[in-house]
Design a protein around this motif. Sequence first.
Motif, mmCIF file in Angstrom:
data_model
loop_
_atom_site.group_PDB
_atom_site.id
_atom_site.type_symbol
_atom_site.label_atom_id
_atom_site.label_comp_id
_atom_site.label_asym_id
_atom_site.label_seq_id
_atom_site.Cartn_x
_atom_site.Cartn_y
_atom_site.Cartn_z
ATOM 1 N N UNK B 300 0.865 -1.192 0.000
ATOM 2 C CA UNK B 300 0.000 0.000 0.000
ATOM 3 C C UNK B 300 0.897 1.237 0.000
ATOM 4 N N UNK B 301 0.296 2.420 -0.045
ATOM 5 C CA UNK B 301 1.089 3.645 0.077
ATOM 6 C C UNK B 301 1.828 3.595 1.412
ATOM 7 N N UNK B 302 3.100 4.032 1.444
ATOM 8 C CA UNK B 302 3.884 3.898 2.676
ATOM 9 C C UNK B 302 3.203 4.448 3.930
ATOM 10 N N UNK B 303 2.577 5.614 3.798
ATOM 11 C CA UNK B 303 1.988 6.218 5.000
ATOM 12 C C UNK B 303 0.719 5.492 5.443
ATOM 13 N N UNK B 304 0.203 4.587 4.594
ATOM 14 C CA UNK B 304 -1.043 3.889 4.934
ATOM 15 C C UNK B 304 -0.801 2.560 5.640
ATOM 16 N N UNK B 305 0.426 2.062 5.567
ATOM 17 C CA UNK B 305 0.702 0.705 6.038
ATOM 18 C C UNK B 305 0.245 0.426 7.458
ATOM 19 N N UNK B 306 0.626 1.297 8.394
ATOM 20 C CA UNK B 306 0.302 1.009 9.795
ATOM 21 C C UNK B 306 -1.194 1.080 10.060
ATOM 22 N N UNK B 307 -1.898 1.937 9.316
ATOM 23 C CA UNK B 307 -3.347 1.997 9.499
ATOM 24 C C UNK B 307 -4.053 0.753 8.964
ATOM 25 N N UNK B 308 -3.502 0.209 7.883
ATOM 26 C CA UNK B 308 -4.061 -1.034 7.336
ATOM 27 C C UNK B 308 -3.905 -2.149 8.379
ATOM 28 N N UNK B 309 -2.704 -2.242 8.942
ATOM 29 C CA UNK B 309 -2.465 -3.289 9.945
ATOM 30 C C UNK B 309 -3.377 -3.096 11.154
ATOM 31 N N UNK B 310 -3.537 -1.835 11.561
ATOM 32 C CA UNK B 310 -4.379 -1.543 12.719
ATOM 33 C C UNK B 310 -5.832 -1.942 12.447
ATOM 34 N N UNK B 311 -6.318 -1.578 11.264
ATOM 35 C CA UNK B 311 -7.708 -1.883 10.908
ATOM 36 C C UNK B 311 -7.949 -3.394 10.920
ATOM 37 N N UNK B 312 -6.979 -4.145 10.453
ATOM 38 C CA UNK B 312 -7.146 -5.604 10.427
ATOM 39 C C UNK B 312 -7.091 -6.164 11.849
ATOM 40 N N UNK B 313 -6.136 -5.668 12.627
ATOM 41 C CA UNK B 313 -5.965 -6.215 13.983
ATOM 42 C C UNK B 313 -7.135 -5.903 14.904
ATOM 43 N N UNK B 314 -7.881 -4.859 14.548
ATOM 44 C CA UNK B 314 -9.083 -4.571 15.339
ATOM 45 C C UNK B 314 -10.120 -5.677 15.178
ATOM 46 N N UNK B 315 -10.022 -6.414 14.083
ATOM 47 C CA UNK B 315 -11.053 -7.419 13.787
ATOM 48 C C UNK B 315 -10.566 -8.846 13.913
ATOM 49 N N UNK B 316 -9.246 -9.027 13.935
ATOM 50 C CA UNK B 316 -8.729 -10.399 13.982
ATOM 51 C C UNK B 316 -7.323 -10.381 14.572
ATOM 52 N N UNK B 317 -6.951 -11.433 15.291
ATOM 53 C CA UNK B 317 -5.604 -11.456 15.864
ATOM 54 C C UNK B 317 -4.551 -11.593 14.767
ATOM 55 N N UNK B 318 -3.565 -10.689 14.799
ATOM 56 C CA UNK B 318 -2.539 -10.701 13.754
ATOM 57 C C UNK B 318 -1.292 -10.009 14.272
ATOM 58 N N UNK B 319 -0.153 -10.364 13.675
ATOM 59 C CA UNK B 319 1.125 -9.737 14.003
ATOM 60 C C UNK B 319 1.667 -9.099 12.731
ATOM 61 N N UNK B 335 -5.040 -16.724 13.577
ATOM 62 C CA UNK B 335 -6.088 -17.753 13.508
ATOM 63 C C UNK B 335 -6.432 -18.001 12.032
ATOM 64 N N UNK B 336 -7.527 -17.399 11.562
ATOM 65 C CA UNK B 336 -7.945 -17.626 10.177
ATOM 66 C C UNK B 336 -7.284 -16.625 9.227
ATOM 67 N N UNK B 337 -7.417 -16.905 7.909
ATOM 68 C CA UNK B 337 -6.777 -16.018 6.918
ATOM 69 C C UNK B 337 -7.471 -14.654 6.812
ATOM 70 N N UNK B 338 -8.797 -14.624 7.042
ATOM 71 C CA UNK B 338 -9.555 -13.361 7.049
ATOM 72 C C UNK B 338 -9.341 -12.523 5.785
ATOM 73 N N UNK B 339 -9.442 -13.186 4.641
ATOM 74 C CA UNK B 339 -9.167 -12.486 3.378
ATOM 75 C C UNK B 339 -10.058 -11.256 3.190
ATOM 76 N N UNK B 340 -11.324 -11.374 3.572
ATOM 77 C CA UNK B 340 -12.221 -10.234 3.336
ATOM 78 C C UNK B 340 -11.841 -9.033 4.182
ATOM 79 N N UNK B 341 -11.482 -9.307 5.426
ATOM 80 C CA UNK B 341 -11.070 -8.213 6.319
ATOM 81 C C UNK B 341 -9.814 -7.548 5.773
#
Lengths: 498, 409
Positions: B300-319, B335-341
Motif C-alpha cells: 500500500x502507500x507507505x503512510x497507509x501501512x500502519x493503518x491497514x495493519x491496525x484496521x485488520x488487527x481490530x477485527x482479527x488477531x494478527x502480528x 487464527x484464520x486467513x480473514x481475506x475479506x477483512x
Amino acid sequence: MSGLMMPKPSDATLRRRDEIVADMRVIVPGEGVVETEREMRAFETDGLTAYRQLPLVVVLPETTAQVARILKYCNERDIRVVPRGSGTSLSGGALPLEDAVLLVMSRFNRVLEIDYPNRAVVAQPGVTNLGISHAVEAEGFYYAPDPSSQIACSIGGNVAENSGGVHCLKYGLTANNVLGIEMVLMDGEIVRLGGKHLDAEGYDLLGVMTGSEGLLGVVTEVTVRILQKPETARAMLVGFPSSEAAGQCVADIIGAGIIPGGMEMMDRPAIRAAEDFVHAGYPLDVEALLIVELDGPQAEVDWLIERVSAIADKNGCTTSRISSSEAERASFWAGRKAAFPAVGRISPDYYCMDGTIPRKELPRVLAGMRALSEKYDLRVANVFHAGDGNLHPLILYDANKPGELEKAEEFGADILRLCVEVGGVLTGEHGVGVEKRDLMPEMFTEADLDQQMRVKCAFDPNHLLNPGKVFPQLRRCVELGRMHIHRGQVPFPDIPRF
Amino acid sequence: MTTFTPSAASEVLDAVKWAVSEETPLEVVGHGSKRGVGRPVQTEHALDLSGLSGVTLYEPEELVLSAQAGTPLAEIEDLLERNGQQLAFEPMDCAALFGAEPGRGTIGGVLATNLAGPRRLKAGSARDHILGIDAVSGRGEIFKSGGRVVKNVTGYDLSKAMAGSWGTLAVVTALTFKVLPRAEEETTVAVRGLTDEQAATVMAAALGSSAEVSAAAHLPEGVVSTVDHGVLGGDAATLLRVEGFGPSVASRVELLKSLLADAPEIELLESQRSRTVWRDIRDCAPFADGTEKPVWRISVAPSAGHNVALAIRRQAPATAFYDWQGGLVWLRMEAEDEAEIVRDAVARSGGGHATLLRAPPAVRAAVPVFQPQPPALAALSARLRAEFDPKSVLNPGRMYRTGTDGMTL
C-alpha cells in the motif's frame, strides 16, 4: 522512410467527417474541437518534422469521461484515433492520419496532488515533465527523468515513450519512476494500474503500457515518484586523444563501482560545433570529450571526483577540468545541451538518430560510421549517453538538395543496422514511431513481432489506436490468434524426463 | 505424472508444443522454492527448468548478465559478489517462511515471482532490472523481447510482462538482467521505541531527506527479537539503511542523526550486523515459525501501512511488521486467513494489493491468493493471458480461479 506507407485511409470515415465533427462537438463542447485546415496545421507534425499530415479532426478533451466517450464512439464506428501529448516525439509517434481523430491531451494540465510523505505526485498527462519538478521544488524535490525536451514534453507522452534523459543511468527511465496510471482503453473502459503502492497485484500492465507509443490505451492520469534533490553536483570535463581511451575511461569508472549522475561523450565534430556556438571552453584538440557529473552528498561527490580524476589520468586524458562552482558546472554542460542547435548552425538540416549499443562496441561503431559517412558523402556528429550506451548520431544534410533527405535516412538506417549487429537496439529513448517502424525486422523475427501484436490485440483488437506506428505490417487479430498446433498432432516429446 | 527436464530451449519448445496439442496443462517450475505460493496447481505433467542452467554472458563493466532460466540464483549472486556487484532488488528467499532448505531458487523464478526485498524502495524490483528475455509462449512459439542494453524502447516491453506472471504467460528460457555495483559500506540507523505511527513519520522524513536511505523498515515490539538471533532486544526498532562509499555513508548517517535529534534512542548497526538484519527482513524471518499460519504480503502507500495493519488487527488477531517505508506490510494471522477483512482494509487505505503468501493448500484453493481485480482490469488481464496462452496450458489456475467467463489466469 520518405516513401512511408501509412494505413490506407478509410473512405467511409472520410465521407462521414462532418457528422463525426458534429458528434465530437457534442462530447467536447466549447473550444475543444478544431477542424479548420488553418487551425489544424499546428498539429500536422510532431518532433519528426519531415512528415506532415492533417488529421480528420483535432479534439482536445478535458475530462477522463470525455476521453472514454470519444474512444467508445470511435471504436463502435471503426474510426482511428491518434493520441498526442505535447507533440515532441522524435520518431513520429504523434504523426496524424488523414482518417483519424487526433486526440490532444494538452488540456489535461493540472497537478492533482502532491504527497510528500509518500514522495508521489499525481498529475494529469498534459502536465510537462519540468512542470512536475517545478511543482515540488520549493520543498527540495524533483522528478528524475529529464528528456532534453522536458520544458515542453508532457508526462503522458513520457509514459507513452518511456522517456529517458541524461540522468537515467543512475535514476532510471520513466518506467522506473512511474507508480501508477489511469488509462482509457479503445472500447472506453477506464482502468487504473498501480497507485502510490509498489508493484502490481497481477500482470505488470503498467510495465507494458510504458513505452507502448500510444497504441494500447490513452493515459488520463499519472502518479510519479519524486526524489529529494541531491545535496550537490560537480562535473568534470575530460578530453581524450581517441574514442577508445574515452570508452575505456567510462568502463573503468563503472568498473570501480561508480554510477555517475550523468556521463556524456561527444566526438570531434560535435565538440567543434558546440564550441563554435556557445564558447563553453571545450578543448578542440581532442577526439572525444567526456562530461562526468557526480551528484549526492558533498562528502561523496568530493571523494568520488578524486577517484574519477585518477581514472581519467590513468586512461591518458589530455585535458581534465573539475567544476569548482555551479557556474562552471553549467558551462561544462552548456555545449552538450546546445549540441543539437549547434549542429543546426553548421548544416541546413540534421537528422538525429537514437541507437543503443553495448558500450565496449563504441570504437567499432564509430569506425563504421566514419566509413558510412564517406559512402554517403554526408557528415555526422556524435553525442553519446556514454554510461548507458545510447548513441545520438546527428547526420548533416540539406533537404533542399534533391535526394539528400533520402540519403540521410538511408545513412541513418545503416547506422541502426550496425547498432543491432553489435548487440544493440534500434532505439534507446526516442521510440519506434513511424521512423524506425520498417527497421523492426532487423531486430525482431516475425514470431517476435507477432507476439507483440497479440499484446496489442488484448488492448485494441481492431487496431484503431495509433495504427501505422511501431509495427511494419499490421496483421489482423483473428489471424494472429489462429493456432498452428492442432490437437493430437505433436508426438510425445523425446526429451529427458522423470 | 511426467516431469520433463529440458536442458535446451528447443526441448522446452517441444514440451510446450506437445502440451498444446494435447491441451494438457503443465506446471512450470524451477527449483520449486516458491511452490507453496499461489493457488495449488494440479497438473498431470510438469516442466522442470532446473536443467536449463548456466550464466551465458557476464560483462561487469557493461553492468549486464545473461543466464538460462534454471540457473540457481545462488550461483549468480556468488558470481556477482566476487565482482563487487549485485542484483540490486534483493530477491527474496522464501525458504525460511516455508521451512525449506535456504539458498534455493532460480533466476527464472526471480522474474516470474517479482518478490523484491528492502531495496525495492530505492532500486525497484526484478521488473525494473530485466533487460531482455527469450521465451516459449503458451502457443508453442519461441519469441524474444528486449535486449542486453540498459536503454531500449524498441517495441513493447514483454520482459516486464513476465515479472510477477508466475509462469502463466510464457516459459522464459533465458534472461538478461542489469546488474549494479555492491555498496562498499553499509550502516543501519536504528531508532528504538517508536509506535507504528511514529515510525511512519520518521521513515517518511528520512526518505524525504537527501540521506539516500536504501531501505526503511519498522519492527514493532514483539517482532524485533525474531531477527538476527534476538540481539536487538525487545524494543521496537525503526531501521534506516545507508549504503555507499565510506565517506558518503558516514556523512549521511550524521545527516540522519541530526534529522532524528528528538528520537528517544538511536543505535547504529554496522556492516555485517546491518546485512543480517536486512536479510532477515527480506526473507520474512519474523514469521519463519515452522507453522502454516496465514501470512499476507500487503503493498500500500507507505503512510497507509500502519493503518491497514491496525484496521485488520481490530477485527482479527494478527502480528505485523513493515518494510518499504511502511508500504510493505507483512502480516501473520494468528487464527484464520480473514481475506475479506484484509482486502477491505487495503481498499479503504486508498489502494494497493494483498497476496496470501503462505497458507495451507486447502486455504489457498478456497481463498483468492492474489488480489482480485476490478472487472475491466480483470478482463484485460484475461485477454492478455489468452494472447500468450490461449489453451491455458501454463500453470493454469496458479494466480486466479476460473472466473465466470471461463477464463483462468
